[in-house]
Design a protein around this motif. Structure first.
Motif, PDB file in Angstrom:
ATOM      1  N   ILE A  49       0.871  -1.174   0.000  1.00 18.30           N
ATOM      2  CA  ILE A  49       0.000   0.000   0.000  1.00 18.30           C
ATOM      3  C   ILE A  49       0.904   1.219   0.000  1.00 18.30           C
ATOM      4  O   ILE A  49       1.763   1.379   0.871  1.00 18.30           O
ATOM      5  CB  ILE A  49      -0.923  -0.002   1.230  1.00 18.30           C
ATOM      6  CG1 ILE A  49      -1.887  -1.186   1.161  1.00 18.30           C
ATOM      7  CG2 ILE A  49      -1.696   1.304   1.321  1.00 18.30           C
ATOM      8  CD1 ILE A  49      -2.795  -1.313   2.365  1.00 18.30           C
ATOM      9  N   LEU A  50       0.733   2.083  -0.985  1.00 16.70           N
ATOM     10  CA  LEU A  50       1.601   3.244  -1.149  1.00 16.70           C
ATOM     11  C   LEU A  50       0.998   4.440  -0.429  1.00 16.70           C
ATOM     12  O   LEU A  50      -0.103   4.889  -0.753  1.00 16.70           O
ATOM     13  CB  LEU A  50       1.785   3.553  -2.637  1.00 16.70           C
ATOM     14  CG  LEU A  50       2.274   2.376  -3.499  1.00 16.70           C
ATOM     15  CD1 LEU A  50       2.406   2.812  -4.944  1.00 16.70           C
ATOM     16  CD2 LEU A  50       3.590   1.827  -2.976  1.00 16.70           C
ATOM     17  N   ALA A  51       1.711   4.958   0.584  1.00 17.23           N
ATOM     18  CA  ALA A  51       1.239   6.100   1.362  1.00 17.23           C
ATOM     19  C   ALA A  51       2.437   6.789   1.976  1.00 17.23           C
ATOM     20  O   ALA A  51       3.459   6.160   2.259  1.00 17.23           O
ATOM     21  CB  ALA A  51       0.261   5.668   2.446  1.00 17.23           C
ATOM     22  N   SER A  52       2.326   8.101   2.191  1.00 20.19           N
ATOM     23  CA  SER A  52       3.407   8.837   2.831  1.00 20.19           C
ATOM     24  C   SER A  52       3.500   8.431   4.300  1.00 20.19           C
ATOM     25  O   SER A  52       2.510   7.990   4.897  1.00 20.19           O
ATOM     26  CB  SER A  52       3.165  10.347   2.727  1.00 20.19           C
ATOM     27  OG  SER A  52       2.066  10.726   3.548  1.00 20.19           O
ATOM     28  N   PRO A  53       4.679   8.550   4.917  1.00 26.60           N
ATOM     29  CA  PRO A  53       4.826   8.178   6.323  1.00 26.60           C
ATOM     30  C   PRO A  53       3.868   8.915   7.250  1.00 26.60           C
ATOM     31  O   PRO A  53       3.359   8.347   8.205  1.00 26.60           O
ATOM     32  CB  PRO A  53       6.285   8.537   6.623  1.00 26.60           C
ATOM     33  CG  PRO A  53       6.973   8.420   5.318  1.00 26.60           C
ATOM     34  CD  PRO A  53       5.976   8.897   4.307  1.00 26.60           C
ATOM     35  N   LYS A  54       3.603  10.193   6.978  1.00 29.78           N
ATOM     36  CA  LYS A  54       2.682  10.944   7.829  1.00 29.78           C
ATOM     37  C   LYS A  54       1.285  10.354   7.756  1.00 29.78           C
ATOM     38  O   LYS A  54       0.574  10.246   8.759  1.00 29.78           O
ATOM     39  CB  LYS A  54       2.670  12.417   7.411  1.00 29.78           C
ATOM     40  CG  LYS A  54       1.844  13.300   8.338  1.00 29.78           C
ATOM     41  CD  LYS A  54       1.982  14.757   7.964  1.00 29.78           C
ATOM     42  CE  LYS A  54       1.199  15.649   8.922  1.00 29.78           C
ATOM     43  NZ  LYS A  54       1.327  17.083   8.557  1.00 29.78           N
ATOM     44  N   THR A  55       0.875   9.957   6.543  1.00 29.67           N
ATOM     45  CA  THR A  55      -0.431   9.339   6.381  1.00 29.67           C
ATOM     46  C   THR A  55      -0.500   8.025   7.149  1.00 29.67           C
ATOM     47  O   THR A  55      -1.497   7.737   7.827  1.00 29.67           O
ATOM     48  CB  THR A  55      -0.719   9.095   4.893  1.00 29.67           C
ATOM     49  OG1 THR A  55      -0.592  10.329   4.189  1.00 29.67           O
ATOM     50  CG2 THR A  55      -2.119   8.548   4.684  1.00 29.67           C
ATOM     51  N   ARG A  56       0.552   7.223   7.058  1.00 26.42           N
ATOM     52  CA  ARG A  56       0.575   5.957   7.786  1.00 26.42           C
ATOM     53  C   ARG A  56       0.493   6.192   9.297  1.00 26.42           C
ATOM     54  O   ARG A  56      -0.205   5.469  10.019  1.00 26.42           O
ATOM     55  CB  ARG A  56       1.847   5.177   7.451  1.00 26.42           C
ATOM     56  CG  ARG A  56       1.913   4.677   6.020  1.00 26.42           C
ATOM     57  CD  ARG A  56       3.165   3.839   5.816  1.00 26.42           C
ATOM     58  NE  ARG A  56       3.339   3.474   4.418  1.00 26.42           N
ATOM     59  CZ  ARG A  56       2.744   2.446   3.837  1.00 26.42           C
ATOM     60  NH1 ARG A  56       1.928   1.682   4.541  1.00 26.42           N
ATOM     61  NH2 ARG A  56       2.958   2.172   2.564  1.00 26.42           N
ATOM     62  N   ARG A  57       1.240   7.186   9.783  1.00 22.14           N
ATOM     63  CA  ARG A  57       1.244   7.451  11.226  1.00 22.14           C
ATOM     64  C   ARG A  57      -0.135   7.883  11.711  1.00 22.14           C
ATOM     65  O   ARG A  57      -0.636   7.378  12.730  1.00 22.14           O
ATOM     66  CB  ARG A  57       2.278   8.529  11.549  1.00 22.14           C
ATOM     67  CG  ARG A  57       2.306   8.944  13.016  1.00 22.14           C
ATOM     68  CD  ARG A  57       3.442   9.910  13.290  1.00 22.14           C
ATOM     69  NE  ARG A  57       3.359  11.112  12.487  1.00 22.14           N
ATOM     70  CZ  ARG A  57       2.560  12.144  12.778  1.00 22.14           C
ATOM     71  NH1 ARG A  57       1.767  12.095  13.838  1.00 22.14           N
ATOM     72  NH2 ARG A  57       2.546  13.217  12.018  1.00 22.14           N
ATOM     73  N   LEU A  58      -0.778   8.807  10.988  1.00 24.92           N
ATOM     74  CA  LEU A  58      -2.095   9.272  11.396  1.00 24.92           C
ATOM     75  C   LEU A  58      -3.130   8.150  11.307  1.00 24.92           C
ATOM     76  O   LEU A  58      -4.015   8.044  12.167  1.00 24.92           O
ATOM     77  CB  LEU A  58      -2.522  10.460  10.528  1.00 24.92           C
ATOM     78  CG  LEU A  58      -1.724  11.752  10.724  1.00 24.92           C
ATOM     79  CD1 LEU A  58      -2.184  12.815   9.733  1.00 24.92           C
ATOM     80  CD2 LEU A  58      -1.876  12.249  12.149  1.00 24.92           C
ATOM     81  N   LEU A  90      -2.565   5.003  11.738  1.00 21.04           N
ATOM     82  CA  LEU A  90      -2.329   4.115  12.871  1.00 21.04           C
ATOM     83  C   LEU A  90      -2.891   4.710  14.149  1.00 21.04           C
ATOM     84  O   LEU A  90      -3.542   4.022  14.949  1.00 21.04           O
ATOM     85  CB  LEU A  90      -0.828   3.853  13.012  1.00 21.04           C
ATOM     86  CG  LEU A  90      -0.398   2.916  14.147  1.00 21.04           C
ATOM     87  CD1 LEU A  90      -0.974   1.518  13.926  1.00 21.04           C
ATOM     88  CD2 LEU A  90       1.121   2.855  14.242  1.00 21.04           C
ATOM     89  N   GLU A  91      -2.655   6.027  14.364  1.00 22.87           N
ATOM     90  CA  GLU A  91      -3.159   6.689  15.560  1.00 22.87           C
ATOM     91  C   GLU A  91      -4.682   6.687  15.619  1.00 22.87           C
ATOM     92  O   GLU A  91      -5.272   6.604  16.696  1.00 22.87           O
ATOM     93  CB  GLU A  91      -2.631   8.131  15.616  1.00 22.87           C
ATOM     94  CG  GLU A  91      -1.127   8.230  15.851  1.00 22.87           C
ATOM     95  CD  GLU A  91      -0.628   9.657  15.742  1.00 22.87           C
ATOM     96  OE1 GLU A  91      -1.436  10.547  15.393  1.00 22.87           O
ATOM     97  OE2 GLU A  91       0.570   9.884  16.004  1.00 22.87           O
ATOM     98  N   GLN A  92      -5.336   6.799  14.460  1.00 28.94           N
ATOM     99  CA  GLN A  92      -6.797   6.877  14.415  1.00 28.94           C
ATOM    100  C   GLN A  92      -7.466   5.529  14.189  1.00 28.94           C
ATOM    101  O   GLN A  92      -8.685   5.443  14.064  1.00 28.94           O
ATOM    102  CB  GLN A  92      -7.211   7.855  13.316  1.00 28.94           C
ATOM    103  CG  GLN A  92      -6.702   9.267  13.523  1.00 28.94           C
ATOM    104  CD  GLN A  92      -6.952  10.177  12.336  1.00 28.94           C
ATOM    105  OE1 GLN A  92      -7.865   9.950  11.544  1.00 28.94           O
ATOM    106  NE2 GLN A  92      -6.144  11.227  12.205  1.00 28.94           N
ATOM    107  N   GLY A  93      -6.660   4.471  14.105  1.00 33.85           N
ATOM    108  CA  GLY A  93      -7.222   3.142  13.918  1.00 33.85           C
ATOM    109  C   GLY A  93      -7.847   2.932  12.551  1.00 33.85           C
ATOM    110  O   GLY A  93      -8.840   2.206  12.417  1.00 33.85           O
TER     111      GLY A  93
END
Length: 457
Positions: free
Chosen positions: A241-250, A252-255
């Motif tokens: 799945i192609l996504a920027s690290p910031k997108t992945r982090r958010l 993960l934080e938001q489930g």
């Protein structure tokens, strides 16, 4: 379809790059990851790798040429036939803004990856008219792979801001101007939107001859429409799945499960704005089937970055500490501190505990906990069982100057020495860094070695 090889911006304030040498010749067969050329900035020499398979053709710049960032210097094509063609003369790719603007240093949209055409300005950290220092963070830019902070690169005043936050801007476009003197009237405006296809020109019914303008994306970012659910929607060919690290982090934080966006056909790569799409998807079914784990997994592909940095900055600092402070400081202590700080900055791990392992060829010397936050001469030893975030390998005591390391559990930073030059090698795989983070880490480490006093005081 030909793949363009561009001059990347390996430093935040870089306008051009010097081609030190071509490592492949026109007509050579190329594989993804092969080193094509060595590029020198004001901080380091780095190898630029191929981003596609094919043949190197249409080389438009030679060793010794200074090439503007974003300019195409070669093509990777399906056949070697184009190599015999006479290449066109290169033209500067920096897109000058129109209108009456203050004089000063142009700040361009950098090329942070070889396959990058545009960068999305996430946010401006300074506003028009503000004083700035060269090391001040000017804005955040998001590419397909990461979100990075871009430093001003010059001292002065932010005299003009020429693109809005949340606006995608082509690589090489001037997006700001830093002037020496405080401007009487600072300028803030958007980059010009792309003209609609087929729309008539507002200036003349007959277009003037000359180069076509480089289009930009409007500051108003359109909301993506979620297509109907499709059983054939999937990630890329390798299942990622192609996504920027910031997108992945958010996410993960938001489930939030990014696989749902894939399933619903939202185009990849995903950016932060795509997380709003979850509001239109409704609750996730409780009985959603889990994807079966693959029966076998391929080992990660090893990746490699190399750089060179003059050792006089490090040597001079150590001599100064000995003469003025009567402190016998080993170079390895500087490497330990600088590598940790550069790793923390490149991967946005400001609040994480980082354990760094050090050693030589075939030997481990020790493990240290957060050495960038302890005394330089007495880093805190670590006796826990936390896996290391990085392995630093000292090659300066051997005739070996560079080795491609095994990278089973952590990225490996190898440091060799060739006369008055440090030879820096980073071996990693995609589970450790993405390409932009790896480049940022090596660049940050090399910059610290070049000017230790600046980063320690």
């Amino acid at each position: 379809m030909p793949h363009e090889v561009i001059m990347p911006a390996l430093g935040m304030a870089q306008d051009t790059g010097l081609i030190v040498s071509w490592l492949r010749q026109p007509g050579d067969a190329i594989k993804t990851g092969d080193a094509l050329m060595e590029v020198e900035t004001d901080k380091a020499v780095m190898e630029v790798e191929a981003q596609a398979d094919g043949f190197l053709t249409s080389v438009t710049a030679a060793a010794g040429d200074h090439v503007p960032v974003g300019q195409v210097v070669a093509l990777i094509t399906d056949t070697a036939e184009a190599s015999a063609a006479t290449p066109q003369q290169p033209t500067a790719s920096i897109v000058e803004p129109e209108g009456d603007l203050p004089e000063g240093k142009n700040i361009i949209m950098p090329a942070l990856g070889m396959a990058q055409d545009t960068g999305l300005i996430v946010a401006w950290r300074k506003k028009a008219g503000d004083p700035v220092a060269a090391t001040d963070v000017l804005f955040e830019v998001e590419t397909d792979k990461s979100v990075m902070e871009v430093e001003a690169g010059h001292d002065g005043y932010l005299a003009a801001v020429l693109a809005d936050a949340q606006q995608a801007v082509p690589v090489g476009s001037v997006i700001a101007i830093i002037s020496t003197d405080k401007p009487a009237k600072a300028i803030t405006r958007s980059a010009a939107p792309a003209p609609a296809e087929g729309a008539p020109s507002s200036k003349s019914e007959t277009p003037e001859p000359g180069p076509a303008p480089l289009a930009t994306v409007s500051a108003s970012t359109p909301t993506r429409t979620v297509p109907p659910l499709s059983a054939t929607s999937h990630a890329d060919a390798n299942g990622r799945i192609l996504a920027s690290p910031k997108t992945r982090r958010l996410a993960l934080e938001q489930g939030l499960d990014l696989a749902r966006l894939v399933t619903h056909g939202v185009p990849q790569p995903f950016h932060v704005a795509d997380l709003e799409t979850f509001r239109t998807l409704g609750a996730e079914p409780a009985s959603a089937p889990q994807s079966p784990a693959p029966a076998t997994s391929k080992p990660p592909v090893p990746l490699h970055i190399a750089a060179r940095m003059a050792a006089n900055g490090c040597d001079g600092f150590i001599a100064w500490m000995a003469d003025d402070g009567n402190i016998d400081l080993q170079p390895q202590l500087l490497w330990l501190r600088f590598a940790t700080a550069a790793l923390r900055q490149a991967t946005a791990r400001e609040n994480d505990q980082l354990v760094i392992e050090t050693g030589t060829l075939g030997n481990t010397d020790g493990r240290f906990r957060d050495p960038d936050r302890s005394r330089l001469s007495q880093p805190d030893a670590d006796n826990g069982d936390q896996p290391p975030s990085l392995v630093i390998r000292d090659l300066t005591g051997s005739p070996v100057i560079s080795v491609t390391a095994s990278i089973a559990h952590a990225p490996v930073l190898s440091i060799g020495r060739e006369q008055d030059t440090y030879v820096i090698s980073l071996d990693y795989h995609a589970g450790h860094f993405d390409e932009d983070q790896a480049i940022d880490f090596v660049t940050g480490f090399a910059e610290r070695l070049g000017d230790p006093l600046h980063y320690l005081v």
